[in-house]
Design a protein around this motif. Sequence first.
Motif, PDB file in Angstrom:
ATOM      1  N   VAL A 251      -2.138 -10.689  -2.909  1.00 14.70           N
ATOM      2  CA  VAL A 251      -1.562  -9.419  -3.369  1.00 14.70           C
ATOM      3  C   VAL A 251      -2.501  -8.245  -3.093  1.00 14.70           C
ATOM      4  CG1 VAL A 251      -0.894  -8.107  -5.414  1.00 14.70           C
ATOM      5  CG2 VAL A 251      -0.018 -10.393  -5.079  1.00 14.70           C
ATOM      6  N   THR A 252      -3.787  -8.426  -3.347  1.00 12.25           N
ATOM      7  CA  THR A 252      -4.733  -7.324  -3.112  1.00 12.25           C
ATOM      8  C   THR A 252      -4.817  -6.976  -1.630  1.00 12.25           C
ATOM      9  OG1 THR A 252      -6.517  -8.983  -3.156  1.00 12.25           O
ATOM     10  CG2 THR A 252      -6.141  -7.695  -5.157  1.00 12.25           C
ATOM     11  N   ARG A 253      -4.733  -7.997  -0.766  1.00 15.78           N
ATOM     12  CA  ARG A 253      -4.719  -7.698   0.677  1.00 15.78           C
ATOM     13  C   ARG A 253      -3.455  -6.927   1.055  1.00 15.78           C
ATOM     14  NH1 ARG A 253      -2.638 -10.116   5.177  1.00 15.78           N
ATOM     15  NH2 ARG A 253      -1.945 -11.949   4.030  1.00 15.78           N
ATOM     16  N   LEU A 254      -2.334  -7.313   0.472  1.00 18.08           N
ATOM     17  CA  LEU A 254      -1.068  -6.628   0.731  1.00 18.08           C
ATOM     18  C   LEU A 254      -1.141  -5.174   0.268  1.00 18.08           C
ATOM     19  CD1 LEU A 254       1.770  -7.229   1.867  1.00 18.08           C
ATOM     20  CD2 LEU A 254       2.481  -7.815  -0.451  1.00 18.08           C
ATOM     21  N   LEU A 255      -1.668  -4.957  -0.933  1.00 18.46           N
ATOM     22  CA  LEU A 255      -1.804  -3.597  -1.456  1.00 18.46           C
ATOM     23  C   LEU A 255      -2.797  -2.775  -0.630  1.00 18.46           C
ATOM     24  CD1 LEU A 255      -1.776  -4.347  -5.283  1.00 18.46           C
ATOM     25  CD2 LEU A 255      -0.250  -2.756  -4.109  1.00 18.46           C
ATOM     26  N   ALA A 256      -3.880  -3.416  -0.198  1.00 23.92           N
ATOM     27  CA  ALA A 256      -4.870  -2.709   0.626  1.00 23.92           C
ATOM     28  C   ALA A 256      -4.229  -2.210   1.917  1.00 23.92           C
ATOM     29  CB  ALA A 256      -6.047  -3.630   0.941  1.00 23.92           C
ATOM     30  N   ARG A 257      -3.437  -3.067   2.564  1.00 29.20           N
ATOM     31  CA  ARG A 257      -2.773  -2.665   3.805  1.00 29.20           C
ATOM     32  C   ARG A 257      -1.750  -1.554   3.559  1.00 29.20           C
ATOM     33  NH1 ARG A 257      -0.897  -7.298   5.339  1.00 29.20           N
ATOM     34  NH2 ARG A 257       1.330  -7.064   5.000  1.00 29.20           N
ATOM     35  N   GLN A 258      -0.986  -1.685   2.478  1.00 31.31           N
ATOM     36  CA  GLN A 258       0.060  -0.695   2.196  1.00 31.31           C
ATOM     37  C   GLN A 258      -0.516   0.670   1.842  1.00 31.31           C
ATOM     38  OE1 GLN A 258       2.081  -2.966  -0.785  1.00 31.31           O
ATOM     39  NE2 GLN A 258       3.417  -4.019   0.682  1.00 31.31           N
ATOM     40  N   TYR A 259      -1.573   0.678   1.021  1.00 31.42           N
ATOM     41  CA  TYR A 259      -2.202   1.957   0.684  1.00 31.42           C
ATOM     42  C   TYR A 259      -2.894   2.570   1.903  1.00 31.42           C
ATOM     43  CZ  TYR A 259      -1.249   1.766  -4.325  1.00 31.42           C
ATOM     44  OH  TYR A 259      -0.625   1.771  -5.540  1.00 31.42           O
ATOM     45  N   ARG A 260      -3.418   1.739   2.789  1.00 30.61           N
ATOM     46  CA  ARG A 260      -3.995   2.276   4.034  1.00 30.61           C
ATOM     47  C   ARG A 260      -2.924   2.947   4.875  1.00 30.61           C
ATOM     48  NH1 ARG A 260      -3.968  -0.296   8.871  1.00 30.61           N
ATOM     49  NH2 ARG A 260      -3.832  -2.389   7.963  1.00 30.61           N
ATOM     50  N   GLN A 261      -1.749   2.341   4.932  1.00 34.67           N
ATOM     51  CA  GLN A 261      -0.666   2.884   5.759  1.00 34.67           C
ATOM     52  C   GLN A 261      -0.139   4.217   5.238  1.00 34.67           C
ATOM     53  OE1 GLN A 261       2.040  -0.456   5.872  1.00 34.67           O
ATOM     54  NE2 GLN A 261       1.162  -1.257   7.749  1.00 34.67           N
ATOM     55  N   VAL A 262      -0.288   4.473   3.932  1.00 31.66           N
ATOM     56  CA  VAL A 262       0.135   5.775   3.400  1.00 31.66           C
ATOM     57  C   VAL A 262      -1.043   6.740   3.261  1.00 31.66           C
ATOM     58  CG1 VAL A 262       2.128   4.836   2.191  1.00 31.66           C
ATOM     59  CG2 VAL A 262      -0.041   5.005   0.979  1.00 31.66           C
ATOM     60  N   GLY A 263      -2.203   6.354   3.782  1.00 28.98           N
ATOM     61  CA  GLY A 263      -3.350   7.267   3.838  1.00 28.98           C
ATOM     62  C   GLY A 263      -4.225   7.312   2.605  1.00 28.98           C
ATOM     63  N   LEU A 264      -4.018   6.406   1.650  1.00 26.26           N
ATOM     64  CA  LEU A 264      -4.859   6.365   0.447  1.00 26.26           C
ATOM     65  C   LEU A 264      -5.973   5.338   0.654  1.00 26.26           C
ATOM     66  CD1 LEU A 264      -2.037   6.546  -2.244  1.00 26.26           C
ATOM     67  CD2 LEU A 264      -3.481   8.395  -1.424  1.00 26.26           C
ATOM     68  N   TYR A 265      -6.974   5.742   1.432  1.00 26.04           N
ATOM     69  CA  TYR A 265      -7.976   4.804   1.922  1.00 26.04           C
ATOM     70  C   TYR A 265      -8.916   4.299   0.825  1.00 26.04           C
ATOM     71  CZ  TYR A 265      -6.262   6.652   6.298  1.00 26.04           C
ATOM     72  OH  TYR A 265      -5.447   7.042   7.330  1.00 26.04           O
ATOM     73  N   GLU A 266      -9.307   5.170  -0.100  1.00 26.32           N
ATOM     74  CA  GLU A 266     -10.220   4.725  -1.155  1.00 26.32           C
ATOM     75  C   GLU A 266      -9.544   3.719  -2.078  1.00 26.32           C
ATOM     76  OE1 GLU A 266     -13.408   5.245  -1.216  1.00 26.32           O
ATOM     77  OE2 GLU A 266     -13.177   6.410   0.623  1.00 26.32           O
ATOM     78  N   ARG A 267      -8.274   3.937  -2.352  1.00 23.88           N
ATOM     79  CA  ARG A 267      -7.531   2.967  -3.170  1.00 23.88           C
ATOM     80  C   ARG A 267      -7.400   1.643  -2.413  1.00 23.88           C
ATOM     81  NH1 ARG A 267      -5.663   3.112  -7.760  1.00 23.88           N
ATOM     82  NH2 ARG A 267      -3.979   1.779  -8.512  1.00 23.88           N
ATOM     83  N   SER A 268      -7.200   1.748  -1.106  1.00 21.02           N
ATOM     84  CA  SER A 268      -7.142   0.543  -0.279  1.00 21.02           C
ATOM     85  C   SER A 268      -8.455  -0.236  -0.386  1.00 21.02           C
ATOM     86  CB  SER A 268      -6.875   0.932   1.180  1.00 21.02           C
ATOM     87  OG  SER A 268      -6.982  -0.182   2.028  1.00 21.02           O
TER      88      SER A 268
END
Length: 556
Positions: free
Chosen positions: A119-136
Amino acid sequence: MMNYYKIKIIICFCMSKNLLKFLFLLATAVPIFSQKKNSFDLICERTSSVTAYKDLPKAIKTADSLYMRAQQPSEKIQCLILSSELYQHAGELKKAICYSENAHSVINQSSNPEQMAAVTRLLARQYRQVGLYERSKKYIIKGLEASGSITDFQKSNEASGLLNQEMAFYEMEMGNYSNAIRFIESSLKYFERINSRNENRTAAASYQLLGDVYFKLNDYPVSENYYRKAEGLLKVGSCTLGLVYNGLGGIRLKQKNWKDAEVYLKKAEKIADTSRSLTLKKAVYSNINDYYEGTGDNFKASLYAVKYVRTYDSIAARNQSFTMKGTEIAKGKISKKSGQMNGVKNATIVILFISLVGLLLFIRTKQKRQRSKLRNIIRAQLNMISNRSHYPLKQSDGSEFSNISVEEVDEKDSETDRRRNDSLMTSETESKLLELLEDFEKGDLYNNKGMSLSFLAGELNTNTKYLSYVINQHKSADFKSYVNRLRIKYIVDKLINNEKYRQYKISILADECGFSSHSKFAAVFKAVTDYSPSAFIKYLDAGNQSGKSVHFPEND
């Protein structure tokens, strides 16, 4: 007596036979039960890998029904992850993130390291795709901690490898290429330890990423070597293969090998056109635009510039939609799933999104203030340039910085001619022409590629001599310099007020304000502002990040 013994033997034999049957059924019951237990996993896997590609809406419905049938928390988490992946595949990232966050909330209470890593990998990829890199990055770190606690050797190494890949993406976005290389190499070491059907695909993604890093470092031989390694591991039509072909095409563009560049970029475009990946489309259309510019086909270059801009705008709109509406949790079927969770879980998710939006609004407000400061500095500089008695365009050959493609009129009137024009023109006519020019400056007609002195004279219902005289006397410039100054002011204002313009290629900015080529635009831009377009954009971005006044050094 003999009959009695015969009957007893027969009864014993029958009992033994029934006992054997019983023992056989008992022995086979365990695997049968296990198959039934694992049938849930098989359905999830089939929905993810098969149904999704044939009928995505049907796959989403199947995931919903699976969630309703799920009994164990681990099964519910599995369904939420499946739904998230399907919505991501459909390009609906906001819904995908909502499902992932729901899954993450449930896992926090079940302490399952394997599902936590997923789940954390999935969230990391999704937040990266919307430009929220620190959250990723936050989720990557949490995932790496979880992957170390997975007892299954294969799954632990696979999770660690994928999370190191994600960390490499983060470092690339931050411009830390040496760190990115280190994380990619770590991911490959983890992949070498596993033996699964996904091994080739995951390793290929790491090689493709290494190709991208070395491309950005301008080390094209090493970059191509890694692209080739990735190509050898991938199946035809995969999104990663599209990125590989695009990378190889990009290398050929740098080498000005137009023939080979065309071959690779056509392969990349074929995959991009059938892919849902906006990132792939954007990268491919950008390179094809460069290809046609390099070969001199301006018409086709403009077509792909439009495709590039549309894709870029789609990405920006998707990201903005997420950041501006992050408080809205998907309704409908997801609300049924959330309804089965207790109020504390839902409250946690709502608070999480409200906090996120509050942070984003704070950042946006701060950026607006910073932009306002920067805008005042740059406009003051442009006004100072505008008020110079002589406009600082080099006029060595009369057309170096001009983009006037239609009739040229000699504007170098002698002093006698100007006096004669002045005497023939009434003060009312001169005032009227000045008013018309003010209206002209407020619009954007000057961005017309067909703009010329005779064209504007026709639009203002006057003659070229009067118009030329008024511009020279009241605007302290000849016609070409006057129009080019308006165009540069227009594009500078766009760059200051609209961040998406800073992401556009210089050739697209040139086309936007009426210049026929990248080089002419860059030359005029520097003549007007004293800075190249790329340097100007760089300092705009630096001003937004630092919150301080930007001091432009001399542009070499």
